[in-house]
Design a protein around this motif. Structure first.
Motif, PDB file in Angstrom:
ATOM      1  N   ALA A 106      -4.431 -24.574  46.377  1.00 54.06           N
ATOM      2  CA  ALA A 106      -3.507 -25.259  47.280  1.00 54.06           C
ATOM      3  C   ALA A 106      -2.069 -24.847  46.984  1.00 54.06           C
ATOM      4  CB  ALA A 106      -3.670 -26.776  47.134  1.00 54.06           C
ATOM      5  N   ARG A 107      -1.718 -24.724  45.700  1.00 60.47           N
ATOM      6  CA  ARG A 107      -0.362 -24.319  45.324  1.00 60.47           C
ATOM      7  C   ARG A 107      -0.046 -22.916  45.839  1.00 60.47           C
ATOM      8  NH1 ARG A 107       3.031 -25.970  41.139  1.00 60.47           N
ATOM      9  NH2 ARG A 107       1.373 -27.326  40.351  1.00 60.47           N
ATOM     10  N   ALA A 108      -1.010 -22.011  45.727  1.00 62.36           N
ATOM     11  CA  ALA A 108      -0.792 -20.631  46.180  1.00 62.36           C
ATOM     12  C   ALA A 108      -0.653 -20.562  47.693  1.00 62.36           C
ATOM     13  CB  ALA A 108      -1.944 -19.746  45.709  1.00 62.36           C
ATOM     14  N   ARG A 109      -1.470 -21.349  48.419  1.00 62.14           N
ATOM     15  CA  ARG A 109      -1.380 -21.333  49.878  1.00 62.14           C
ATOM     16  C   ARG A 109      -0.004 -21.808  50.340  1.00 62.14           C
ATOM     17  NH1 ARG A 109      -6.826 -23.304  49.416  1.00 62.14           N
ATOM     18  NH2 ARG A 109      -6.100 -25.462  49.626  1.00 62.14           N
ATOM     19  N   VAL A 110       0.521 -22.823  49.670  1.00 52.79           N
ATOM     20  CA  VAL A 110       1.853 -23.319  50.021  1.00 52.79           C
ATOM     21  C   VAL A 110       2.914 -22.288  49.647  1.00 52.79           C
ATOM     22  CG1 VAL A 110       3.584 -25.087  49.522  1.00 52.79           C
ATOM     23  CG2 VAL A 110       1.192 -25.740  49.864  1.00 52.79           C
ATOM     24  N   ALA A 111       2.741 -21.639  48.494  1.00 46.06           N
ATOM     25  CA  ALA A 111       3.730 -20.682  48.002  1.00 46.06           C
ATOM     26  C   ALA A 111       3.873 -19.470  48.917  1.00 46.06           C
ATOM     27  CB  ALA A 111       3.369 -20.239  46.589  1.00 46.06           C
ATOM     28  N   ILE A 112       2.768 -19.023  49.530  1.00 46.06           N
ATOM     29  CA  ILE A 112       2.839 -17.817  50.368  1.00 46.06           C
ATOM     30  C   ILE A 112       3.234 -18.117  51.806  1.00 46.06           C
ATOM     31  CG2 ILE A 112       1.083 -16.690  48.944  1.00 46.06           C
ATOM     32  CD1 ILE A 112      -0.860 -17.061  51.324  1.00 46.06           C
ATOM     33  N   SER A 113       3.321 -19.382  52.171  1.00 40.23           N
ATOM     34  CA  SER A 113       3.526 -19.727  53.580  1.00 40.23           C
ATOM     35  C   SER A 113       4.832 -19.152  54.130  1.00 40.23           C
ATOM     36  CB  SER A 113       3.499 -21.246  53.767  1.00 40.23           C
ATOM     37  OG  SER A 113       2.204 -21.740  53.543  1.00 40.23           O
ATOM     38  N   ALA A 114       5.935 -19.343  53.403  1.00 37.56           N
ATOM     39  CA  ALA A 114       7.218 -18.839  53.890  1.00 37.56           C
ATOM     40  C   ALA A 114       7.238 -17.311  53.988  1.00 37.56           C
ATOM     41  CB  ALA A 114       8.350 -19.347  52.995  1.00 37.56           C
ATOM     42  N   PRO A 115       6.788 -16.564  52.953  1.00 38.08           N
ATOM     43  CA  PRO A 115       6.743 -15.102  53.106  1.00 38.08           C
ATOM     44  C   PRO A 115       5.861 -14.638  54.260  1.00 38.08           C
ATOM     45  CG  PRO A 115       6.534 -15.705  50.792  1.00 38.08           C
ATOM     46  CD  PRO A 115       6.433 -16.980  51.582  1.00 38.08           C
ATOM     47  N   VAL A 116       4.744 -15.331  54.482  1.00 33.55           N
ATOM     48  CA  VAL A 116       3.832 -14.925  55.558  1.00 33.55           C
ATOM     49  C   VAL A 116       4.509 -15.038  56.922  1.00 33.55           C
ATOM     50  CG1 VAL A 116       1.742 -15.624  56.811  1.00 33.55           C
ATOM     51  CG2 VAL A 116       1.671 -15.329  54.339  1.00 33.55           C
ATOM     52  N   VAL A 117       5.380 -16.044  57.085  1.00 35.95           N
ATOM     53  CA  VAL A 117       6.104 -16.190  58.351  1.00 35.95           C
ATOM     54  C   VAL A 117       6.843 -14.900  58.690  1.00 35.95           C
ATOM     55  CG1 VAL A 117       7.976 -17.398  59.523  1.00 35.95           C
ATOM     56  CG2 VAL A 117       6.342 -18.691  58.159  1.00 35.95           C
ATOM     57  N   LEU A 118       7.486 -14.306  57.681  1.00 33.50           N
ATOM     58  CA  LEU A 118       8.245 -13.067  57.917  1.00 33.50           C
ATOM     59  C   LEU A 118       7.327 -11.853  58.007  1.00 33.50           C
ATOM     60  CD1 LEU A 118      11.275 -13.657  55.511  1.00 33.50           C
ATOM     61  CD2 LEU A 118      11.111 -14.115  57.960  1.00 33.50           C
ATOM     62  N   LEU A 119       6.300 -11.811  57.174  1.00 36.20           N
ATOM     63  CA  LEU A 119       5.383 -10.665  57.202  1.00 36.20           C
ATOM     64  C   LEU A 119       4.667 -10.549  58.544  1.00 36.20           C
ATOM     65  CD1 LEU A 119       3.803 -10.868  53.625  1.00 36.20           C
ATOM     66  CD2 LEU A 119       5.398  -9.141  54.486  1.00 36.20           C
ATOM     67  N   ALA A 120       4.391 -11.683  59.177  1.00 34.61           N
ATOM     68  CA  ALA A 120       3.669 -11.670  60.458  1.00 34.61           C
ATOM     69  C   ALA A 120       4.519 -11.096  61.590  1.00 34.61           C
ATOM     70  CB  ALA A 120       3.215 -13.082  60.815  1.00 34.61           C
ATOM     71  N   THR A 121       5.825 -10.930  61.357  1.00 37.29           N
ATOM     72  CA  THR A 121       6.673 -10.331  62.393  1.00 37.29           C
ATOM     73  C   THR A 121       6.648  -8.807  62.331  1.00 37.29           C
ATOM     74  OG1 THR A 121       8.688 -10.288  61.017  1.00 37.29           O
ATOM     75  CG2 THR A 121       8.215 -12.320  62.222  1.00 37.29           C
TER      76      THR A 121
END
Length: 418
Positions: free
Chosen positions: A280-295
């Motif tokens: 759960a901690r890792a999923r939360v930690a990657i959420s913000a970077p994933v927002v940018l990577l998905a662009t």
């Protein structure tokens, strides 16, 4: 012990909600296809046929703002059952022979207006079903997987059904999916009291708008709503333009169908991988970077990729849905319980409305520029807009402090369990 999807599915009440969600989503997707075909056969107008899909998104904002207080002021089970019955009634109305086109489109609008109330109520109810805060995002993730899978299965099933039976017959089958969903929810979920508060004596509109103002007054909630609304607006740009892009490649219907599967495949795969292998901690930690990577995948369209490379771009875009793990976690912490139903309803309505806006803007832009450049430009715009939203999000107060204030807020829930 780390919560897993097995933990989520071990909860009997969630399995009921899961089954009902699958049925109602399949019914909605098949209904959209059958209604679009029916309208086109009656009018011969591509515009009116396409409008039936657009009307599945645009009324979300009305239902999500005017009716959002229903999710807090009435028992969740009752709201969900009534919403399913209302959808069944609208679908039954679509079957009536001789109903004018305006009537068909009006019933489609009513279906769409009910949807955010149902989704918001269900999301708030799941927060009561799951006592562990790390389980809630996993439950929501599974429902999103169902939605993506139902789109794939629904489009295929709808196409096969329409090849052998009339559209009105297919619409009649969707009535059954909503009725069975209502029966399952009514029989398989617990009765819980409403999350009533000081606005309980006010009108529905006043309570809905008042709740929206109270949520908007919280910087953390404002930032999270933007984080839930802005990225989806750009994600749908490529999806909205896949038909003309496939045509520009000379790909036939099979090629277009393959491209249409890209985003759901990425969303399902990304959700299941993150939910299964990350904590759960890792999923939360990657959420913000994933927002940018998905662009980044949309930028690949600048090179006018072949069918295979375009499919990979679509899969990459769909995988960006992983960021919602973090949004679910932060949102549950930041929203006080008495506003939870309204907050979830607004979140859903805003996300769907932003997607409708993104599709519309993409279509307008494609009238004046090559499709592949519009998609790539959308990726650049997404990178800039998402970066600004993330910057604002990071400047808001610490989510644990907000959660603490929400928990200390006096509860005024009233009314016996029905």
């Amino acid at each position: 012990m780390r919560p897993t999807y097995r933990t989520v599915l071990a909860v009997g009440e969630f399995r009921v909600v899961f089954a009902a969600h699958l049925l109602s989503t399949l019914g909605t997707v098949v209904c959209e296809i059958a209604l679009s075909v029916l309208v086109y056969r009656l009018t011969g107008s591509p515009l009116l046929s396409a409008l039936t899909f657009a009307l599945g998104l645009l009324p979300y904002v009305a239902g999500g703002t005017v009716l959002s207080a229903v999710a807090d002021r009435l028992p969740a089970r009752r709201v969900m059952v009534v919403c399913d019955l209302a959808c069944a009634g609208c679908a039954a109305g679509l079957v009536v022979p001789g109903l004018p086109i305006a009537g068909l489109l009006l019933l489609r609008c009513l279906l769409a207006a009910v949807a955010p109330v149902f989704a918001g109520t269900r999301a708030a109810a799941l927060a009561d079903v799951f006592t562990h805060p790390d389980v809630y995002p996993l439950g929501n993730s599974l429902l999103r997987v169902v939605s993506q899978g139902a789109q794939l299965g629904g489009f295929a099933a709808g196409g096969l059904l329409l090849a052998v039976v009339e559209p009105r017959t297919v619409l009649g089958l969707t009535v059954l999916t909503f009725l069975v969903s209502a029966l399952i929810i009514g029989a398989g979920t617990r009765a819980r009291p409403p999350r009533a508060d000081a606005e309980a004596g006010r009108s529905l509109l006043t309570a809905s708008l008042g709740g929206a103002r109270r949520l908007a007054a919280r910087p953390r909630v404002r930032a999270l709503l933007l984080l839930a609304w802005v990225p989806p607006m750009f994600v749908v740009v490529s999806e909205a333009l896949l038909t003309p892009y496939a045509s520009s490649l000379g790909a036939g219907p099979a090629g277009l169908g393959l491209l249409m599967c890209g985003m759901p495949i990425g969303a399902i795969g990304g959700s299941l991988l993150a939910g299964t292998f990350l904590s759960a901690r890792a999923r939360v930690a990657i959420s913000a970077p994933v927002v940018l990577l998905a662009t980044l995948p949309p930028l690949g369209y600048a090179a006018r990729p072949s069918l295979l490379w375009a499919l990979l771009c679509q899969i990459g875009i769909g995988g960006g849905i992983v960021y919602t793990f973090g949004v679910d976690h932060w949102f549950l912490d930041a929203v006080p319980p008495v506003l939870r139903g309204r907050a979830m309803t607004l979140l859903t309505a805003g996300a769907m409305t932003s997607q409708g806006l993104g599709m519309t803007l993409a279509g307008v832009a494609a009238e004046f520029a090559p499709v592949h450049r519009v998609i790539a430009t959308g990726g650049v715009a997404a990178l800039l807009a998402d970066a600004l939203v993330l910057r604002y999000f990071r400047r808001t107060s610490d989510p644990h402090r907000v959660a603490g204030r929400a928990r200390r807020e006096p509860r005024t829930d009233a009314g016996p369990t029905p």
